[in-house]
Enzyme design. Structure first.
Site, PDB file in Angstrom:
ATOM      1  N   GLU A  69      20.073   6.075   3.930  1.00 50.36           N
ATOM      2  CA  GLU A  69      20.068   6.555   5.156  1.00 50.36           C
ATOM      3  C   GLU A  69      21.229   5.629   6.057  1.00 50.36           C
ATOM      4  O   GLU A  69      21.799   6.271   6.945  1.00 50.36           O
ATOM      5  CB  GLU A  69      18.738   6.438   6.077  1.00 50.36           C
ATOM      6  CG  GLU A  69      17.860   7.658   5.397  1.00 50.36           C
ATOM      7  CD  GLU A  69      18.112   9.035   5.610  1.00 50.36           C
ATOM      8  OE1 GLU A  69      18.739   9.204   6.939  1.00 50.36           O
ATOM      9  OE2 GLU A  69      17.792   9.980   4.911  1.00 50.36           O
TER      10      GLU A  69
ATOM     11  N   LYS B 266      17.676  -0.322   9.797  1.00 51.18           N
ATOM     12  CA  LYS B 266      18.138  -0.937   8.342  1.00 51.18           C
ATOM     13  C   LYS B 266      19.270  -1.620   8.235  1.00 51.18           C
ATOM     14  O   LYS B 266      19.539  -2.262   7.288  1.00 51.18           O
ATOM     15  CB  LYS B 266      17.717   0.509   7.464  1.00 51.18           C
ATOM     16  CG  LYS B 266      16.294   0.714   6.966  1.00 51.18           C
ATOM     17  CD  LYS B 266      15.817  -0.449   6.448  1.00 51.18           C
ATOM     18  CE  LYS B 266      14.208  -0.232   5.794  1.00 51.18           C
ATOM     19  NZ  LYS B 266      13.567  -1.131   5.173  1.00 51.18           N
TER      20      LYS B 266
ATOM     21  N   THR C 138       0.889  -1.110  -0.105  1.00 54.70           N
ATOM     22  CA  THR C 138       0.032  -0.015   0.014  1.00 54.70           C
ATOM     23  C   THR C 138       0.850   1.253  -0.007  1.00 54.70           C
ATOM     24  O   THR C 138       0.464   2.440  -0.187  1.00 54.70           O
ATOM     25  CB  THR C 138      -0.990   0.110   1.176  1.00 54.70           C
ATOM     26  OG1 THR C 138      -0.213  -0.132   2.362  1.00 54.70           O
ATOM     27  CG2 THR C 138      -1.790  -1.081   1.158  1.00 54.70           C
TER      28      THR C 138
ATOM     29  N   LEU D 252       4.314  -7.250  10.334  1.00 54.23           N
ATOM     30  CA  LEU D 252       5.634  -7.566  10.435  1.00 54.23           C
ATOM     31  C   LEU D 252       6.046  -7.743  12.100  1.00 54.23           C
ATOM     32  O   LEU D 252       7.249  -8.589  12.131  1.00 54.23           O
ATOM     33  CB  LEU D 252       6.758  -6.776   9.772  1.00 54.23           C
ATOM     34  CG  LEU D 252       6.813  -6.308   8.349  1.00 54.23           C
ATOM     35  CD1 LEU D 252       7.511  -5.054   8.250  1.00 54.23           C
ATOM     36  CD2 LEU D 252       6.946  -7.397   7.519  1.00 54.23           C
TER      37      LEU D 252
ATOM     38  N   ALA E 293       7.833  -0.978   6.207  1.00 53.95           N
ATOM     39  CA  ALA E 293       8.805  -0.453   7.110  1.00 53.95           C
ATOM     40  C   ALA E 293       8.233   0.729   7.922  1.00 53.95           C
ATOM     41  O   ALA E 293       7.128   1.248   7.294  1.00 53.95           O
ATOM     42  CB  ALA E 293      10.049  -0.119   6.708  1.00 53.95           C
ATOM     43  N   GLN E 294       8.548   0.991   8.885  1.00 50.35           N
ATOM     44  CA  GLN E 294       8.425   2.437   9.565  1.00 50.35           C
ATOM     45  C   GLN E 294       9.573   3.238   8.908  1.00 50.35           C
ATOM     46  O   GLN E 294      10.617   3.320   9.430  1.00 50.35           O
ATOM     47  CB  GLN E 294       8.520   2.630  11.065  1.00 50.35           C
ATOM     48  CG  GLN E 294       7.796   3.620  11.800  1.00 50.35           C
ATOM     49  CD  GLN E 294       8.710   4.914  11.244  1.00 50.35           C
ATOM     50  OE1 GLN E 294       8.248   5.683  10.467  1.00 50.35           O
ATOM     51  NE2 GLN E 294       9.753   4.981  11.971  1.00 50.35           N
TER      52      GLN E 294
ATOM     53  N   THR F 299      18.322   1.248   2.552  1.00 49.86           N
ATOM     54  CA  THR F 299      18.161   2.490   2.290  1.00 49.86           C
ATOM     55  C   THR F 299      19.624   3.298   2.262  1.00 49.86           C
ATOM     56  O   THR F 299      20.472   3.027   3.038  1.00 49.86           O
ATOM     57  CB  THR F 299      17.427   3.226   3.396  1.00 49.86           C
ATOM     58  OG1 THR F 299      17.389   4.504   3.388  1.00 49.86           O
ATOM     59  CG2 THR F 299      17.851   2.834   4.750  1.00 49.86           C
TER      60      THR F 299
ATOM     61  N   HIS G  55      13.728   8.364  -3.564  1.00 49.80           N
ATOM     62  CA  HIS G  55      13.007   8.231  -4.786  1.00 49.80           C
ATOM     63  C   HIS G  55      11.343   8.741  -4.177  1.00 49.80           C
ATOM     64  O   HIS G  55      10.986   8.473  -3.528  1.00 49.80           O
ATOM     65  CB  HIS G  55      12.963   6.909  -5.212  1.00 49.80           C
ATOM     66  CG  HIS G  55      12.812   5.909  -4.373  1.00 49.80           C
ATOM     67  ND1 HIS G  55      13.847   5.450  -3.448  1.00 49.80           N
ATOM     68  CD2 HIS G  55      11.721   4.827  -4.129  1.00 49.80           C
ATOM     69  CE1 HIS G  55      13.392   4.468  -2.693  1.00 49.80           C
ATOM     70  NE2 HIS G  55      12.035   4.111  -3.138  1.00 49.80           N
TER      71      HIS G  55
ATOM     72  N   TYR H 264      15.996   4.451  12.684  1.00 47.98           N
ATOM     73  CA  TYR H 264      15.590   4.145  11.085  1.00 47.98           C
ATOM     74  C   TYR H 264      16.703   3.567  10.665  1.00 47.98           C
ATOM     75  O   TYR H 264      16.648   2.384  10.257  1.00 47.98           O
ATOM     76  CB  TYR H 264      14.844   5.187  10.295  1.00 47.98           C
ATOM     77  CG  TYR H 264      14.741   4.823   9.191  1.00 47.98           C
ATOM     78  CD1 TYR H 264      13.504   3.643   8.606  1.00 47.98           C
ATOM     79  CD2 TYR H 264      15.342   5.400   8.061  1.00 47.98           C
ATOM     80  CE1 TYR H 264      13.521   3.358   7.463  1.00 47.98           C
ATOM     81  CE2 TYR H 264      15.008   4.995   6.855  1.00 47.98           C
ATOM     82  CZ  TYR H 264      14.205   3.947   6.291  1.00 47.98           C
ATOM     83  OH  TYR H 264      13.965   3.549   4.889  1.00 47.98           O
TER      84      TYR H 264
END
Length: 348
Positions: A132, A157, A10, A64, A87-88, A130, A183, A153
């Site tokens: 990040e 990751k 979603t 999850l 993910a959050q 990511t 993106h 975060y």
């Protein structure tokens, strides 16, 4: 017919990936979280009654943080490919909810890998990593760059990345990481800075708002167009051997640059008269500059982005103008028609 399972279907990327895989002839299964309000707006145009003949999109409730649920879905669906995008994913929110972020983004990935290992190790697995993770590592960043995460975060990751690589090496699983740089698209969440800006521009133009409140506008990012990035995800799982790839444009753009380009395109002139800095949007630990070195993706995946920064700005402004019935040059739509002869996604 290949069968794919998408977590986070979603979301921005999940919705584009579902479109792309359906376009490729896949049967697509997506995991959605139960909510008291509708949360499927990005994929509503794809949904069909599962009782009809020929339906190839199926949605399943899951989370999850629920190990048993994840294992049951993997065993029942028996996918050929799993695209783990859920993910959050909001960096600032991860400082407010670090434990939840770790449980979802880090341990959530482990739950899926374990379910695959215990069901069928031939299932191919894509993990959404990511940029990040690089944090304060100097740009440009490649697959060989050191990780120095600067948020809960990003830390979660890094675990997700490493556990995916470990399962590839320890259990000979086809598991790979896509280290995607920023993106965007019209489907970007409204709390992310690019969409926050283009939405604010439309509201200012319509006389609904006078200001947009932002944090660090000097942060530099590598911004691309989401539909192109999901093509790269698919390419990674079609390779002979599983590997990790950096995906980006290689172009350094600051939030300030994004503001200048979008406000000028919208005909509002100098953005400074509309922007105010609010400390609540500043991160406790900032990431100053992320720029992708995509040499490996270009050479091995043959993946090269078509949409440039200016194109992206126009596409997003046009979309938010259209929502409020504001007339615009519609240059973004023109760019898409010129650069993509077979458009499989729906920008509108």
């Amino acid at each position: 017919m290949k069968k794919a399972l998408i977590t986070g279907i979603t979301g921005q990327d999940g919705s584009y990936l579902a479109e792309y895989l359906l376009h490729k002839g896949y049967e697509v299964h997506g995991i959605i979280r139960r909510a008291s309000t509708f949360n499927t707006s990005r994929i509503d145009h794809l949904y069909q009654d599962p009782h009809l003949n020929g339906v190839r999109l199926f949605l399943h409730y899951g989370d999850l943080t629920d190990t048993g649920n994840i294992e049951r879905l993997i065993k029942e669906i028996k996918p050929d490919e799993v695209y783990h995008l859920a993910a959050q994913s909001h960096v600032k929110v991860s400082f407010d909810m670090p434990e939840y972020t770790a449980n979802t983004d880090a341990i959530g990935t482990l739950r899926i890998l374990e379910a695959i290992r215990n069901t069928d190790k031939e299932i191919k697995f894509y993990n959404a990593a990511t940029s990040e993770m690089f944090g304060s590592t100097p740009p440009p960043q490649s697959e060989k760059s050191e990780f120095h995460p600067r948020s809960p975060y990003a830390v979660a990751k890094v675990f997700s990345f490493n556990i995916t690589r470990l399962y590839r090496e320890a259990y000979n699983m086809f598991a790979c990481n896509g280290i995607l740089f920023n993106h965007e698209s019209p489907r970007r969440g409204e709390t992310f800075v690019t969409r926050k800006i283009t939405r604010a521009i439309a509201r200012i133009k319509a006389g609904l708002d006078k200001k947009v409140y932002l944090g660090n506008i000097d942060a530099k990012r590598d911004w691309g167009f989401s539909p192109e990035y999901v093509e790269a995800m698919h390419l990674m799982l079609q390779q002979e051997k599983p590997k990790d790839y950096v995906i980006g444009t290689g172009q350094s753009i600051s939030v300030r640059d994004f503001l200048k380009e979008t406000f000028e395109y919208a005909g509002l002139g100098d953005f400074n008269q509309y922007v105010e800095i609010d400390n609540r949007y500043l991160r406790p630990a900032e990431v100053e500059s992320l720029i992708a070195d995509t040499t490996k993706a270009k050479e091995e995946l043959k993946w090269v982005p078509k949409i440039k920064f200016e194109d992206l700005c126009r596409i997003m402004v046009d979309y938010d103008f259209k929502i409020l019935n504001i007339e615009s040059p519609r240059q973004g739509e023109k760019v898409i028609k010129e650069k993509f002869t077979n458009r499989w996604w729906l920008v509108d």
